[in-house]
Design a protein around this motif. Structure first.
Motif, PDB file in Angstrom:
ATOM      1  N   PHE A 321       0.852  -1.189   0.000  1.00 34.93           N
ATOM      2  CA  PHE A 321       0.000   0.000   0.000  1.00 34.93           C
ATOM      3  C   PHE A 321       0.892   1.245   0.000  1.00 34.93           C
ATOM      4  CE2 PHE A 321      -2.581  -3.391   1.497  1.00 34.93           C
ATOM      5  CZ  PHE A 321      -3.900  -3.085   1.177  1.00 34.93           C
ATOM      6  N   TYR A 322       0.854   2.001  -1.093  1.00 32.08           N
ATOM      7  CA  TYR A 322       1.700   3.177  -1.210  1.00 32.08           C
ATOM      8  C   TYR A 322       1.462   4.162  -0.072  1.00 32.08           C
ATOM      9  CZ  TYR A 322       3.263   2.093  -6.004  1.00 32.08           C
ATOM     10  OH  TYR A 322       3.848   1.520  -7.107  1.00 32.08           O
ATOM     11  N   ARG A 323       0.200   4.363   0.294  1.00 30.73           N
ATOM     12  CA  ARG A 323      -0.135   5.414   1.270  1.00 30.73           C
ATOM     13  C   ARG A 323      -0.130   4.917   2.704  1.00 30.73           C
ATOM     14  NH1 ARG A 323      -5.318   8.535  -1.566  1.00 30.73           N
ATOM     15  NH2 ARG A 323      -4.274   9.087  -3.534  1.00 30.73           N
ATOM     16  N   TRP A 324      -0.404   3.642   2.915  1.00 33.02           N
ATOM     17  CA  TRP A 324      -0.694   3.184   4.277  1.00 33.02           C
ATOM     18  C   TRP A 324       0.351   2.271   4.885  1.00 33.02           C
ATOM     19  CZ3 TRP A 324      -6.011   1.781   1.932  1.00 33.02           C
ATOM     20  CH2 TRP A 324      -6.746   2.954   1.730  1.00 33.02           C
ATOM     21  N   ASP A 325       1.220   1.673   4.081  1.00 31.38           N
ATOM     22  CA  ASP A 325       2.313   0.883   4.660  1.00 31.38           C
ATOM     23  C   ASP A 325       3.368   1.830   5.221  1.00 31.38           C
ATOM     24  OD1 ASP A 325       1.188  -1.544   4.064  1.00 31.38           O
ATOM     25  OD2 ASP A 325       2.430  -1.939   2.310  1.00 31.38           O
ATOM     26  N   ARG A 326       3.818   1.554   6.426  1.00 26.18           N
ATOM     27  CA  ARG A 326       4.811   2.414   7.089  1.00 26.18           C
ATOM     28  C   ARG A 326       5.930   1.572   7.676  1.00 26.18           C
ATOM     29  NH1 ARG A 326       2.643   5.501   4.415  1.00 26.18           N
ATOM     30  NH2 ARG A 326       1.689   7.514   4.907  1.00 26.18           N
ATOM     31  N   PRO A 327       7.106   1.586   7.025  1.00 24.39           N
ATOM     32  CA  PRO A 327       7.393   2.165   5.710  1.00 24.39           C
ATOM     33  C   PRO A 327       7.030   1.190   4.593  1.00 24.39           C
ATOM     34  CG  PRO A 327       9.393   1.239   6.610  1.00 24.39           C
ATOM     35  CD  PRO A 327       8.321   1.033   7.659  1.00 24.39           C
ATOM     36  N   LEU A 328       6.983   1.700   3.361  1.00 29.41           N
ATOM     37  CA  LEU A 328       6.731   0.853   2.210  1.00 29.41           C
ATOM     38  C   LEU A 328       7.958  -0.008   1.934  1.00 29.41           C
ATOM     39  CD1 LEU A 328       4.809   0.228  -0.240  1.00 29.41           C
ATOM     40  CD2 LEU A 328       6.126   1.931  -1.509  1.00 29.41           C
ATOM     41  N   MET A 329       7.753  -1.305   1.832  1.00 32.66           N
ATOM     42  CA  MET A 329       8.867  -2.212   1.551  1.00 32.66           C
ATOM     43  C   MET A 329       9.411  -1.984   0.142  1.00 32.66           C
ATOM     44  SD  MET A 329       7.423  -5.742   3.307  1.00 32.66           S
ATOM     45  CE  MET A 329       8.809  -6.735   2.735  1.00 32.66           C
ATOM     46  N   LEU A 330      10.716  -2.000   0.011  1.00 35.85           N
ATOM     47  CA  LEU A 330      11.354  -1.868  -1.281  1.00 35.85           C
ATOM     48  C   LEU A 330      11.243  -3.183  -2.053  1.00 35.85           C
ATOM     49  CD1 LEU A 330      14.631   0.001  -0.244  1.00 35.85           C
ATOM     50  CD2 LEU A 330      12.590   0.982  -1.315  1.00 35.85           C
ATOM     51  N   PRO A 331      11.294  -3.127  -3.390  1.00 32.46           N
ATOM     52  CA  PRO A 331      11.258  -4.376  -4.167  1.00 32.46           C
ATOM     53  C   PRO A 331      12.328  -5.370  -3.739  1.00 32.46           C
ATOM     54  CG  PRO A 331      10.894  -2.507  -5.616  1.00 32.46           C
ATOM     55  CD  PRO A 331      11.235  -1.928  -4.272  1.00 32.46           C
ATOM     56  N   SER A 332      13.507  -4.911  -3.392  1.00 31.38           N
ATOM     57  CA  SER A 332      14.565  -5.824  -2.957  1.00 31.38           C
ATOM     58  C   SER A 332      14.150  -6.587  -1.706  1.00 31.38           C
ATOM     59  CB  SER A 332      15.862  -5.051  -2.708  1.00 31.38           C
ATOM     60  OG  SER A 332      15.659  -4.012  -1.758  1.00 31.38           O
ATOM     61  N   ALA A 333      13.465  -5.905  -0.774  1.00 30.10           N
ATOM     62  CA  ALA A 333      12.995  -6.576   0.439  1.00 30.10           C
ATOM     63  C   ALA A 333      11.864  -7.537   0.132  1.00 30.10           C
ATOM     64  CB  ALA A 333      12.546  -5.538   1.467  1.00 30.10           C
ATOM     65  N   VAL A 334      11.006  -7.186  -0.810  1.00 28.62           N
ATOM     66  CA  VAL A 334       9.898  -8.068  -1.196  1.00 28.62           C
ATOM     67  C   VAL A 334      10.438  -9.380  -1.764  1.00 28.62           C
ATOM     68  CG1 VAL A 334       7.935  -8.336  -2.762  1.00 28.62           C
ATOM     69  CG2 VAL A 334       8.285  -6.156  -1.576  1.00 28.62           C
ATOM     70  N   LEU A 335      11.470  -9.279  -2.587  1.00 30.54           N
ATOM     71  CA  LEU A 335      12.015 -10.481  -3.213  1.00 30.54           C
ATOM     72  C   LEU A 335      12.833 -11.332  -2.252  1.00 30.54           C
ATOM     73  CD1 LEU A 335      12.996  -9.236  -6.785  1.00 30.54           C
ATOM     74  CD2 LEU A 335      10.907 -10.380  -6.020  1.00 30.54           C
ATOM     75  N   GLU A 336      13.117 -10.804  -1.058  1.00 32.74           N
ATOM     76  CA  GLU A 336      13.792 -11.592  -0.029  1.00 32.74           C
ATOM     77  C   GLU A 336      12.819 -12.446   0.778  1.00 32.74           C
ATOM     78  OE1 GLU A 336      15.950  -8.762   2.255  1.00 32.74           O
ATOM     79  OE2 GLU A 336      17.500  -8.455   0.707  1.00 32.74           O
ATOM     80  N   LEU A 337      11.508 -12.268   0.560  1.00 31.74           N
ATOM     81  CA  LEU A 337      10.528 -13.096   1.252  1.00 31.74           C
ATOM     82  C   LEU A 337      10.705 -14.554   0.862  1.00 31.74           C
ATOM     83  CD1 LEU A 337       7.383 -10.808   0.776  1.00 31.74           C
ATOM     84  CD2 LEU A 337       8.571 -11.244   2.928  1.00 31.74           C
TER      85      LEU A 337
END
Length: 347
Positions: A321-337
């Motif tokens: 969520f661009y507006r509501w995630d605090r902070p917004l995860m970066l793509p690099s962090a997403v791909l580390e899931l």
């Protein structure tokens, strides 16, 4: 508005011998080769790889283990015509080979996400830029952008028919479908059914789903039990409802030789899919569990471990969520899931 799949005109080779003989010869040669290999449509394949074994090569085994009958000559001609045409890219999109990067929203509400917040040109540019970030980080999974258009939209008060949902106009759906598909992007319709039924809402947009490049998303949060209010209480979706959708899409894909349909299912509470174990995979339909909900990275990752690892149905997906995630995860962090999501959605 009536929408129809493009079909191959009858007996095309005679005309083609007059105007484009070498293309006809090439097509016939390809058909002879494919026939000798017991060619089957790519839509008869299903990818049901567990998360622990996700690879870049889709499996070639149907979900029920049955052999698929080869296409006859004219079916092969029709399929080749599609594969070689301007929409041929749609038949090449498949999980787990590709990764989807998706923009969510509704054009009548900027608050719902990017689709309603930007002009067409800016929407395309922003989505392409976001998709490129994932493509640069992981070249082994070519990225396919997509729109996720919310229709119907659950309402906080009853409609005249008692459904508590508002359907979007066909011309608006068609505008964004065409905008997506003409730019080599998939198009999803994301359903908040309120107090309607999944059968009623899927049948209402069936003319769109019959097209290649058009897929579906279901939001159990807004599938409301009797006496509940959307947005106040959480809904839930039963496996029987989802299996009805899967059966209908599978039959469509296999009988019309369409590209596989991708079905996204949102979830951020266990109660939203109470009997998820009873959801059945079928040929021609690929299921993504979209771990929904905004919050801190830690909270979102905890949900991901449950719904896209411990309770994964088929392929993992993650929503940001661009507006509501605090902070917004970066793509690099997403791909580390663990496992890396094959669908990343932005609202």
């Amino acid at each position: 508005m009536s929408l129809r799949r493009e079909t191959w005109p009858g007996l095309p080779c005679r005309a083609m011998r007059v105007h484009v003989p070498w293309l006809c010869i090439a097509l016939i040669g390809a058909l002879l080769f494919l026939s000798s290999c017991a060619f089957t449509s790519p839509t008869t394949q299903v990818q049901s790889t567990p998360a622990s074994k996700i690879s870049s090569s889709p499996t070639k085994t149907s979900s029920n283990g049955a052999d698929q009958s080869p296409l006859n000559f004219f079916d092969q001609m029709a399929l080749l015509h599609r594969l070689l045409g301007p929409d041929g890219w749609m038949w090449k999109v498949a999980l787990p080979t590709n990764r989807l990067v998706v923009y969510y929203g509704n054009p009548f509400s900027a608050a719902m996400g990017p689709i309603g917040a930007y002009s067409d040109d800016e929407l395309l540019a922003r989505l392409q830029q976001q998709a490129q970030a994932y493509a640069d980080l992981d070249p082994t999974h070519p990225v396919i952008p997509a729109f996720d258009y919310v229709t119907p939209v659950a309402q906080a008060s009853p409609m005249a028919d008692g459904t508590w949902r508002a359907r979007m106009p066909d011309d608006s759906i068609e505008h964004y479908r065409n905008l997506a598909n003409s730019n080599h992007m998939l198009f999803f319709m994301d359903m908040q059914i309120g107090h309607s039924t999944i059968q009623s809402e899927v049948n209402n947009v069936w003319s769109f789903l019959q097209l290649p490049g058009v897929d579906l998303a279901l939001d159990p949060e807004f599938d409301m039990p009797p006496g509940t209010t959307p947005g106040i209480e959480f809904g839930r979706m039963r496996a029987a409802e989802i299996n009805w959708v899967i059966d209908k899409l599978s039959n469509l894909v296999l009988t019309q030789h369409l590209p596989p349909k991708i079905l996204i299912i949102h979830q951020f509470r266990e109660s939203m899919l109470p009997d998820w174990r009873n959801i059945k995979l079928k040929s021609g339909v690929q299921i993504v569990t979209s771990v929904d909900g905004f919050g801190t990275p830690e909270a979102k990752i905890d949900d991901y471990r449950i719904f896209d690892k411990q309770q994964l149905i088929q392929y993992p997906g993650f929503k940001l969520f661009y507006r509501w995630d605090r902070p917004l995860m970066l793509p690099s962090a997403v791909l580390e899931l663990d496992p890396p999501p094959l669908m990343v959605m932005y609202q």
